[in-house]
Design an enzyme around this catalytic site. Structure first.
Site: not given
Ligand code: SF4
Length: 290
Positions: A74, A130, A226, A269
């Site tokens: 990130h 990030e 997310s 992920s």
């Protein structure tokens, strides 16, 4: 019963790269620390902890003076680099090269924006590492837009340089750019920079096509991802018979009763091995029912 894993599901290049670097650096003689979760997936974190990686937060940095520390895909805030250097920590920088390039671009356009009274706007999740690292390239001046209402913080009478966190949806980014464009004062420029990562930009349309061929969908994702939350909402909208799980233990045999096909997918992920375990567990559940 047809059970298939979507071929494009799973880790993006940046996460694979960071995990490979971490695994190469592991040694029985020396601890390897990683700043924050290397990936937003609880099962993969547990696997890596068992392999010897110690995940820490920033408050722990003074305790690892001179030790080895990995920065994940990130990216990090410039202040974190300074802190690590001041503590003589051995940095292993596994920031994704695409994120590093984006940080560089934001710095460059921030300099330009200072000359023409412009603003840097970043489409991202304000608490996401990030986005924090990207905002750090502008001395905290960038405006982070997470929700449609957040655009109210933009001054539409001044030029806007719009960027996106790499893991955001390409479709949502276009909608946001259109909304900002509609609000800009006549003659004032909006520069839309293409910064959604190619690895995630097309996930939503691909996922919509994939789920059409199955009666039930199992979506595997960590709670903090997310990208996982967004992709799950995309699937649920077009395929109501979708179940989101974090591990095979959450599967319920009732979901597969009288069904002939199951599709499995996940976030960028979600590790491939976890989706394989989900597939095997569904096979066992269905065999024991028959
Ligand atoms: S989403 Fe793309 S840019 Fe972001 S870490 Fe993954 S590969 Fe890198």
């Amino acid at each position: 019963m047809k059970i298939e894993i979507e071929k494009d599901a799973g880790f993006c290049f940046g996460v694979v790269n960071a995990i490979e670097i971490a695994q190469k650096e592991l040694s029985p003689d020396e601890p390897l620390y990683c700043l924050g979760d290397i990936v937003h997936n609880e099962a993969e974190i547990k696997r890596l902890e068992e392999a010897g990686i110690r995940f820490i937060d920033k408050s722990f940095l003074p305790d690892i003076k001179g030790k080895k520390l990995l920065f994940r895909a990130h990216g990090e805030h410039p202040e974190t680099y300074r802190k690590v250097q001041s503590l003589d920590i051995q940095l292993i920088d596994a920031t994704c090269p695409i994120v590093l390039n984006l940080q560089k671009n934001i710095r460059k356009y921030y300099e330009e924006a200072q000359k023409n009274n412009g603003q840097i706007v970043i489409f991202g999740d304000s608490g996401h590492p990030e986005a924090i690292g990207l905002k750090g390239q502008t001395g905290e001046k960038a405006i982070i837009v997470s929700q449609p209402d957040d655009i109210q913080a933009i001054d539409f009478a001044r030029p806007v340089y719009l960027f996106s966190q790499t893991t955001k949806s390409g479709e949502q980014y276009e909608v946001l750019a259109d909304n900002i464009r509609k609000n800009m004062k006549a003659g004032v420029s909006l520069f839309v920079k293409k910064s959604v990562c190619g690895q995630v930009a097309n996930r939503a349309p691909k996922l919509r096509r994939f789920v059409k061929d199955f009666e039930v969908i199992i979506f595997v994702s960590g709670r903090k991802s997310s990208n996982g939350k967004y992709l799950y909402s995309v699937v649920k909208e077009v395929h109501p018979d979708t179940h989101k799980i974090t591990s095979p233990a959450e599967l319920q045999s009732a979901w597969f009763e009288h069904k002939k096909s199951v599709g499995i997918s996940g976030a960028t992920s979600t590790p491939q091995w976890l989706m394989e375990e989900v597939k095997k567990t569904i096979e066992k559940l269905c065999i024991s029912k028959n």
